[in-house]
Scaffold this motif. Structure first.
Motif, PDB file in Angstrom:
ATOM      1  N   ASN A 142      -2.510  -8.347   3.152  1.00 56.00           N
ATOM      2  CA  ASN A 142      -1.477  -8.954   4.212  1.00 56.00           C
ATOM      3  C   ASN A 142      -1.387  -8.264   5.585  1.00 56.00           C
ATOM      4  O   ASN A 142      -0.790  -7.194   5.712  1.00 56.00           O
ATOM      5  N   GLN A 146       1.653 -11.653   9.457  1.00 52.94           N
ATOM      6  CA  GLN A 146       1.607 -12.596   8.587  1.00 52.94           C
ATOM      7  C   GLN A 146       3.254 -12.554   8.095  1.00 52.94           C
ATOM      8  O   GLN A 146       3.886 -11.699   8.118  1.00 52.94           O
ATOM      9  N   VAL A 155      -6.694 -15.397   3.804  1.00 52.13           N
ATOM     10  CA  VAL A 155      -6.382 -14.733   4.786  1.00 52.13           C
ATOM     11  C   VAL A 155      -7.761 -14.187   5.823  1.00 52.13           C
ATOM     12  O   VAL A 155      -8.811 -14.223   5.152  1.00 52.13           O
ATOM     13  N   GLN A 178     -12.945 -13.323   5.453  1.00 52.28           N
ATOM     14  CA  GLN A 178     -12.014 -13.797   4.810  1.00 52.28           C
ATOM     15  C   GLN A 178     -11.604 -13.272   3.371  1.00 52.28           C
ATOM     16  O   GLN A 178     -12.725 -12.760   3.112  1.00 52.28           O
ATOM     17  N   GLY A 183       0.407 -12.828  -1.812  1.00 56.81           N
ATOM     18  CA  GLY A 183       1.033 -12.698  -0.529  1.00 56.81           C
ATOM     19  C   GLY A 183       2.260 -11.451  -0.697  1.00 56.81           C
ATOM     20  O   GLY A 183       2.410 -11.391  -1.877  1.00 56.81           O
TER      21      GLY A 183
END
Ligand code: F6R
Length: 243
Positions: A142, A146, A155, A178, A183
């Protein structure tokens, strides 16, 4: 928040391993949320040592890892699946069917994120989530700015994170752009969180994470809001935080 002060990396690893081991002893079929990277390597070494002495039984434990690079299978030495097998799973009596990571090779990564969320729900949620801390304040993957509200998602990795992780690849070019990551919202739903931080390079960000404003520019700062956060950090990482 509870801050456990360790003298050095070895001491941090041992103290953090103690928390994970206590969790497994208290609830033998617990769900551990696991991380990769340099910080947690010593913790896994310590757990393997205690397992070899007969002190911990992982046979009923399930694990869910925070993240995986897009496009890398667990056969790829740079994947987190490979890391977990090499540095922990293959050395202990955990059932490989209970060890879960996002599938970075899934054709539809968005569907894989939903699938990973369902899996965590089916397991009954995470009892203890182990976390390292990125130098930019990231947790899992994260990245700064974000939303705090996200569950597992795809992500785009920031340049600083790709540069920091390039040491594991032959070149920075080879670092995937990526990843799939739990999350922040998912991480915050863990019943307990164990944040482990080592080294002087993390001292400034650790102070901001624990005592600065809670802002998406510093993703780890949300951990201040968790009711059961334990931070295990060594003296170098705690250099800017008075005891
Ligand atoms: C890895 C992960 C990352 C790392 C962080 C610190 O699964 O979730 O957030 O914990 O990048 O990495 P190290 O420990 O290598 O400094």
């Amino acid at each position: 928040m509870k801050i456990i002060r360790a003298t050095d990396y070895r001491d941090m690893s041992r103290k953090a391993a103690n928390f994970l081991s206590a969790q497994v002893i208290l609830k033998e079929n617990c769900v551990l949320g696991l991380a990769t990277g340099s910080t947690v390597l010593g913790i896994y070494e310590q757990l393997i040592q205690w397992y070899n002495k007969g002190d911990i039984d992982f046979s009923a434990v399930s694990t869910v890892n925070l993240d995986e690079y897009a496009g890398l299978s667990s056969e790829d030495p740079n994947s987190y699946g490979y890391y977990m097998n090499t540095n922990l799973f293959r050395h202990i009596n955990i059932d490989p069917r209970r060890c879960h990571l996002p599938d970075g090779t899934a054709a539809d990564l968005t569907a894989e994120c939903l699938h990973y969320e369902e899996l965590i729900q089916q397991l009954g949620g995470i009892d203890m989530q182990l976390l390292g801390l990125g130098e930019n304040g990231h947790i899992g993957f994260n990245e700064p700015h974000q939303s705090f509200a996200q569950m597992t998602h795809v992500v785009e990795l920031s340049e600083s994170t790709r540069a920091a992780n390039a040491r594991f690849f032959s070149s920075e070019e080879d670092v995937p752009k990526q990843a799939v990551t739990m999350g922040v919202k998912r991480i915050m739903q863990a019943r307990r969180i164990l944040l482990c931080v080592s080294g002087q390079r993390k001292a400034r960000i650790l102070k901001e994470v624990l005592f600065g404003p809670v802002i998406p520019a510093i993703p780890g700062s949300i951990l201040q809001m968790h009711p059961r956060l334990t931070v295990v950090a060594d003296a170098d990482a705690l250099a800017e935080i008075r005891g």
